[in-house]
Design an enzyme around this catalytic site. Structure first.
Site, PDB file in Angstrom:
ATOM      1  N   HIS A 167       0.800  -1.325  -0.004  1.00 55.38           N
ATOM      2  CA  HIS A 167       0.169   0.106  -0.110  1.00 55.38           C
ATOM      3  C   HIS A 167       0.766   1.495   0.035  1.00 55.38           C
ATOM      4  O   HIS A 167       1.780   1.308   0.770  1.00 55.38           O
ATOM      5  CB  HIS A 167      -0.974  -0.164   1.246  1.00 55.38           C
ATOM      6  CG  HIS A 167      -1.905  -0.797   1.047  1.00 55.38           C
ATOM      7  ND1 HIS A 167      -2.286  -1.731  -0.017  1.00 55.38           N
ATOM      8  CD2 HIS A 167      -3.000  -1.058   1.836  1.00 55.38           C
ATOM      9  CE1 HIS A 167      -3.468  -2.645   0.256  1.00 55.38           C
ATOM     10  NE2 HIS A 167      -3.802  -2.075   1.284  1.00 55.38           N
ATOM     11  N   LYS A 606     -13.429   5.113   7.546  1.00 60.70           N
ATOM     12  CA  LYS A 606     -13.412   6.264   6.724  1.00 60.70           C
ATOM     13  C   LYS A 606     -15.047   6.483   6.549  1.00 60.70           C
ATOM     14  O   LYS A 606     -15.456   7.700   6.624  1.00 60.70           O
ATOM     15  CB  LYS A 606     -12.930   6.027   5.501  1.00 60.70           C
ATOM     16  CG  LYS A 606     -12.902   7.444   4.436  1.00 60.70           C
ATOM     17  CD  LYS A 606     -12.033   7.287   3.186  1.00 60.70           C
ATOM     18  CE  LYS A 606     -12.500   6.151   2.304  1.00 60.70           C
ATOM     19  NZ  LYS A 606     -13.663   6.648   1.402  1.00 60.70           N
TER      20      LYS A 606
END
Length: 968
Positions: A167, A606
Site C-alpha cells: 500500500h 473512513k
C-alpha cells in the site's frame, strides 16, 4: 530516586545519540550548503521550541500572566512566518531537507534505543519481565499451570500470518532505509566507546560523517513513481535482509525458553510471513498475472540462494571422517543414490569428501538446489488461453521443499544418532526451520480483487457464451445465486479457449489460470487465499468459486473482505448463508472446514468514524467467534490494519488482547503496511520484538481455559458496557457523518485545507489514490484520506466524533463517568481504544491546523465555520479522555511515548509552516507540475518555478511523515 529521574537517566544515551547525529548533520549542512541554510534552521528551531514552551506555559499561567504569554506567542508566530515567507526557494528547500534528514536520524536513534533498553532490561535481574515478551509468555503459561499436553494441543492449532502489503504509504526511500541501518550499527559500536582506541574512535567519527554526508546528499523524494517490480523488490528486501534470519531466531528463542518447564513440547512452524506485493490487484491496473509470477519467481531465487549459502557453510562445518563417526543406514542409502544420480559431481568432490559422509551429503544437496534454482518450474509467460504445460524437471532438482526437508531430517537424525547434538539441534535445526517456514517461495502470496470486477467478468462470459442474454449485473441477489448455482453444478467448463473477451475479463480469467499453474509448480501453500474487496453479499463469494471451478481449483481459500459499517454488521449473516449453501459447503470441505474472513479497518473508519468502526469490528469478531463455535467451522479472522490509528494501527500486543473472547482461537492474520515495514522490520532485533508481541498476544488470547482468559486476558464484556458502547457509537456515527458526508461544503474545505491533491504527486506507490475518477469522499481510498489529515496536523480520522459522544453520554447521567473509568481499567477493548486516542490527539495540533485552514481555504466563512467545529470537537475529545484516564495531560500514563512526541513536535512545526506557504504559492500558479530533463529545457520560467515548488511541497510531505511517524 523518582520514576521521572530514573526514566531520564535511562534515556540519557538516546539524547546523547541524537546530539551526536544532529551535530554531524549540522556540520554536513555547513560543508555543503554554507551558513545561510544552517542559520535559517537554527533560527526556526529556536523559535519553534520557544513557541511550544509558551503554549505549555499559557495553559498553566495565572490570568495576569496570560496576556504577556499570548503577546510572546503572537510575536513568535510572526517571526516564524517571516523567516519562512522571506526564504528564497533554494534556501527553503534546503531547510526542509535539513529538518527531514534530522527526523530520519532521530527515528534511527529511537529504533536503536529500543534495542539498547531491551538488552539492559534482560541484563538487569531486578527488572520485571517485559510485557509481551516470549519470556513473559512462558512465565504466564507456567503460572497458570498449563500442562504439556494442553500446551502442545494449543501450539498445534496455532496459525499466525503477518502479511506485507505494498500500500502506498512508505514515504521513505530504500536508499535512506539502508543508510539508517548503517547508522544503527555505528550507534551500537559507540556504546562500547571505552573499548575503542583513539585511532578506532577517529575512524568511527569519519565513518559517521561519511554516511550522514551521503544521507544529506540523497534525494528524499522519488522522482519516478515506483513500478510493481520496484515494490516487489522492496518487499523482498525485508525478507532477504531481515526476516530470513529473524523469524527462525524467534523460534529458537521460544524453544530455548520452553526447554526448562516444557522439555517435551514441540514448537511447530505456526508463524509465517505472507505478502500482497505483486498479487493485490484491487484498484491497481499494473498488477496482473505477470507480476504475480514475477514476485514468486524472484522470491524463489532469493530464498534458494540463502539455502545454498547455508548448506555450503554447514558442509564446511561437518568435516567428520567416516573413520571417527558413524551414519545411519538411511543416510548411507541416500548417499549411494546421490552418487549414482550425480556421478560427475561425485567425481568433482574427490576422494577426500567421500570419506566425510556428512559433508558429502550436504554437498550433493547443495548441487541439487543449484539445479532447482536454475530451472524455474513454469514458463516465464503464459496466457489463460494457452494451456501451457510445465517443462519436465531435471532429475536431480528438488521438486518440492518437502524433498529438501526430508534430506535435512535424514542428516539430522544421523547426527543425533552419532552424538553430534550441538550441530543437529543448532545450525542444522535452524536451516530445517527456515525451509519449513519459507519453502521454495519465501512468502506465500495473496491475490486480491474487487467484487465488481468479478461480477462484470461473469456478466460478459454469460453473454459471450450464449448462456444468458440479459446482463447478470442487473439481477437481484436471488437470481444471481440461481445462475451461479447452475454454473457450479454444470460439469462442463464455460471458459473455453478462443472466446473473444474484453481485456478486463481476460485479466480475471488469466489470474485464476496463473494461480492454478503457480500452485502446481511452487506448491499449494505458495498461494493459499483469494481476497474479495467490498464483499456485500453471498454472490460476491460464489462468483470467485465459479472462477476457481473453471480452472480446476477446489481448495483455494475464498476470503470475503467486509469494509463498510453496513457490511461489518451483515458479515455474519452472509457467512451463515454461505455455510447453508450446499455448493459452498462442499467447497469448504475441501478447505478443511476453515473459513478466512477479512475485516477492513481503514475503509470502515473512513465510512463511519473511528469509534463506530472500532465498535462494529469488535462486535463482528464476537459474532464470528460464536458462529465458528456453533457451526464447528474454523473461522480465521484476517485483520486489515493500517499504520495510522485512523486505519486500525496502534500497539499490536494490546490490540490482540483487546479482541473479543473466542474470536482468536489461535488463528489470526494481520496486514503489515506501508511505513510500518521499515519501522517494524527494518532491523533484526526490532523485527523479533514485533513478531514476539504477535505470538505472545495470540497464545494468551487462545488459552483453552476460559476462566484464565476472563480473569487475566480479556474479560467478557458486561451487558451495561455493551449498552454504553452502542449508545456512544450511534452518537459518534451521527456526528462524524454529519460533517464528512452530509455537509456539501466539506469536500471543498478538505481539498483546500489539506495537501490531498499534492499527495498524489508523491511517488510512493504504483496504485492510484482513488478507485474512480470522482471527487467524492467515497471514491477516495482510506490511505490518502488519513495521510492528508496527518499532514495538516488535524489527524481528524483518528478522533472526530468521539468527544461529543462521550460528552453527551456523561451529561445524560453523571454516573456514566465513573462507569467509563471502570470500563477503561477493566475492559482491554476500551483501554486500547482510549490509549490509541491519547496518542493520536497528542500528534494533532489545532494551532498549526488552523494555519492550514486560515491560509489555504479561499472561502474565509467556510474556513472559520468548519475549522471551529473541528477545534471544538477536538477539545471535547481531549477533555473527555482526560476525565476518563486521569492526569493533567495526554499520555501521562505513557511517559516514553509522551516524551517522544513532545521532542518531535517543535521540529515538525517548521515543515508545516513551509508546507502552508509553498502550497499557497504553488496553487496560485496552477498546482503541481513535474518536469523531466527533456521537457525542462523548453519550459517557461513559471513552469520551472511550479516544478520547483512542487518538489518543495513533496519534501515537506516526506518530512512531516518522518516527523510524526505516520503517513496513511
Amino acid at each position: 530516586m523518582s520514576e521521572h529521574v530514573s526514566r531520564r537517566e535511562k534515556d540519557n544515551p538516546l539524547r546523547q545519540d541524537i546530539r551526536i547525529l544532529a551535530n554531524a548533520l549540522g556540520l554536513s549542512i555547513q560543508r555543503h550548503e554554507g551558513f545561510t541554510v544552517f542559520d535559517t534552521v537554527e533560527k526556526l528551531r529556536g523559535a519553534c521550541i520557544r513557541l511550544r514552551e509558551c503554549s505549555m506555559q499559557l495553559a498553566q499561567a495565572h490570568k495576569e500572566e496570560q496576556a504577556r504569554i499570548q503577546n510572546e506567542i503572537a510575536s513568535l508566530e510572526q517571526e516564524i512566518m517571516h523567516i519562512v515567507s522571506d526564504s528564497d526557494l533554494d534556501t527553503a528547500i534546503d531547510t526542509i531537507r535539513a529538518f527531514t534528514t534530522y527526523f530520519h536520524l532521530v527515528n534511527t536513534a529511537e529504533q536503536y534505543h529500543r534495542i539498547r533498553r531491551q538488552r539492559a532490561h534482560e541484563l538487569d535481574p531486578q527488572n520485571k519481565l517485559q510485557r509481551g515478551s516470549l519470556e513473559a509468555l512462558v512465565a504466564f503459561l507456567k503460572q497458570n499451570k498449563l500442562d504439556t499436553a494442553t500446551l502442545q494441543s494449543l501450539f498445534n492449532q496455532l496459525a499466525i500470518d503477518l502479511v506485507f502489503t505494498a500500500h502506498p504509504t512508505e514515504a521513505t526511500r530504500r536508499s535512506l532505509i539502508t543508510k539508517s541501518r548503517h547508522i544503527t550499527e555505528l550507534l551500537a559500536r559507540n556504546d562500547n566507546v571505552n573499548l575503542m582506541t583513539q585511532r578506532e574512535r577517529l575512524r568511527w567519527q569519519q565513518e559517521l560523517d561519511s554516511v550522514i554526508d551521503l544521507l544529506w546528499r540523497t534525494d528524499a523524494v522519488r522522482k519516478v513513481r515506483p513500478k510493481p517490480l520496484d515494490e516487489i523488490k522492496m518487499g523482498i528486501y525485508y525478507l532477504d535482509e531481515i526476516i530470513y534470519d529473524a523469524l527462525p531466531d524467534l523460534y529458537a528463542e521460544f524453544e530455548e525458553l520452553l526447554q526448562q518447564d516444557y522439555p517435551d513440547v514441540t514448537v511447530p512452524s505456526f508463524l509465517h510471513v505472507g505478502s500482497w506485493i505483486g498479487g493485490d490487484q484491487d484498484g491497481n491496473p499494473f498488477i496482473n498475472s505477470d507480476t504475480l509470477l514475477t514476485a514468486l519467481s524472484l522470491q524463489r531465487n532469493y530464498v534458494l540462494t540463502h539455502y545454498r549459502k547455508d548448506l555450503f557453510a554447514l558442509a564446511r562445518e561437518c568435516s567428520q571422517s567416516i573413520e571417527h563417526s558413524t551414519i545411519t543406514p538411511e543416510l548411507e542409502a541416500s548417499l549411494q543414490k546421490d552418487m549414482e544420480s550425480m556421478p560427475d559431481y561425485a567425481q568433482e568432490l574427490g576422494p577426500q569428501t567421500a570419506l566425510e559422509p556428512y559433508r558429502a551429503k550436504l554437498s550433493f544437496m547443495w548441487r541439487r538446489l543449484g539445479e532447482t534454482k536454475a530451472n524455474l518450474p513454469i514458463p516465464e509467460t503464459f496466457s489463460w488461453k494457452s494451456g501451457a504445460s510445465q517443462p519436465e524437471q531435471p532429475s536431480i532438482a528438488y521438486t518440492s521443499a518437502d524433498e529438501l526437508i526430508a534430506d535435512l531430517r535424514l542428516v539430522q537424525d544421523s547426527l543425533i544418532a552419532d552424538g553430534e547434538i550441538a550441530i543437529a539441534r543448532g545450525i542444522l535445526h535452524s536451516l530445517l526451520r527456515k525451509v519449513e517456514l519459507f519453502r521454495f517461495y519465501f512468502a506465500a502470496l495473496d491475490v486480491r480483487q474487487h467484487s465488481e470486477r468479478h461480477a462484470s467478468a461473469v456478466a460478459e462470459l454469460l453473454q459471450v457464451t450464449g448462456v444468458c442474454k440479459d446482463d447478470y449485473r442487473t439481477f437481484d441477489e436471488e437470481k444471481r445465486l440461481a445462475v451461479l448455482g447452475d454454473l457450479l453444478r454444470d460439469p462442463r467448463v464455460l471458459t473455453r479457449p478462443g472466446l473473444e473477451l474484453s481485456p478486463d475479463t481476460a485479466h480475471i480469467l488469466g489470474t485464476f489460470q496463473t494461480i492454478r499453474q503457480v500452485r502446481e509448480a511452487f506448491g499449494k501453500k505458495a498461494i493459499t487465499c483469494y481476497i474479495i474487496s467490498m464483499t456485500h453479499q453471498l454472490s460476491d463469494i460464489m462468483e470467485v468459486q465459479f472462477f476457481c471451478k473453471e480452472v480446476g481449483i477446489y481448495d483455494l481459500q475464498i476470503v470475503p473482505l467486509f469494509e463498510t459499517i453496513n457490511d461489518l454488521r451483515e458479515c455474519t449473516a452472509i457467512l451463515e448463508q454461505a455455510f447453508n449453501n450446499p455448493l459452498y459447503s462442499a467447497y469448504l470441505d475441501n478447505c478443511k472446514r476453515e473459513q478466512q474472513v477479512m475485516l477492513g479497518y481503514s475503509d470502515s473508519s473512513k465510512d463511519g468514524g473511528i469509534l463506530t468502526s472500532s465498535w462494529e469490528l469488535y462486535q463482528a469478531q464476537s459474532r464470528l467467534g460464536e458462529l465458528s463455535e456453533r457451526r464447528d467451522i474454523a473461522i480465521r479472522i484476517f485483520h486489515g490494519r493500517g499504520g495510522a490509528i485512523g486505519r486500525g494501527g496502534g500497539p499490536i500486543y494490546e490490540a490482540i488482547l483487546a479482541q473479543p473472547p473466542k474470536s482468536v482461537n489461535g488463528r489470526i492474520r494481520i496486514t503489515e503496511q506501508g511505513e510500518m515495514l521499515s519501522f517494524k522490520y527494518g532491523i533484526h532485533d526490532i523485527a523479533m520484538r514485533n513478531m514476539e508481541l504477535v505470538v505472545a498476544g495470540t497464545v494468551q488470547s487462545s488459552i483453552p481455559n476460559q476462566d484464565i482468559i476472563e480473569r487475566q486476558v480479556h474479560p467478557k464484556a458486561r451487558q451495561e458496557w455493551i449498552t454504553a458502547l452502542q449508545d456512544l457509537s450511534e452518537n459518534a456515527l451521527q456526528r462524524y457523518r454529519a460533517l464528512i458526508y452530509q455537509d456539501p461544503t466539506f469536500v471543498k474545505f478538505f481539498e483546500q485545507a489539506t495537501p490531498i491533491s499534492e499527495i498524489g504527486w508523491l511517488n510512493i506507490g504504483s496504485r492510484p489514490s482513488r478507485r474512480n475518477a470522482g471527487r467524492a469522499i467515497e471514491e477516495l481510498r482510506a490511505i490518502p484520506w488519513v495521510f492528508s489529515w496527518m499532514q495538516s496536523r488535524y489527524v481528524l480520522p483518528s478522533w472526530y466524533g468521539v468527544g461529543g459522544a462521550f460528552e453527551d453520554h456523561i451529561r445524560e447521567n453523571p454516573a456514566n463517568l465513573p462507569q467509563l473509568r471502570h470500563m477503561y481499567q477493566h475492559w482491554p477493548f476500551l483501554k486500547a481504544f482510549i490509549d490509541n486516542l491519547q496518542m493520536t490527539l497528542s500528534k494533532s495540533d489545532m494551532r498549526i491546523a488552523h494555519e492550514y485552514a486560515a491560509t489555504l481555504v479561499e472561502d474565509q466563512e467556510l474556513s472559520a465555520r468548519i475549522s471551529q467545529a473541528i477545534q471544538a470537537e477536538y477539545e471535547r475529545t481531549r477533555q473527555a479522555i482526560l476525565a476518563i484516564v486521569g492526569g493533567n495531560d495526554l499520555l501521562d500514563n505513557s511517559p516514553v511515548l509522551q516524551e517522544s512526541i513532545k521532542r518531535r513536535n517543535p521540529y515538525v512545526d517548521p515543515l508545516s509552516y513551509f508546507q502552508i506557504v509553498l502550497l499557497k504559492r504553488l496553487r496560485k500558479l496552477g498546482g503541481p507540475l513535474t518536469l523531466d530533463p527533456e521537457t525542462e529545457k523548453d519550459a517557461t520560467a513559471e513552469e520551472k518555478e511550479r516544478a520547483r515548488l512542487t518538489y518543495g511541497v513533496l519534501l515537506t510531505i516526506n518530512g512531516i511523515a518522518a516527523g510524526v511517524r505516520n503517513t496513511g
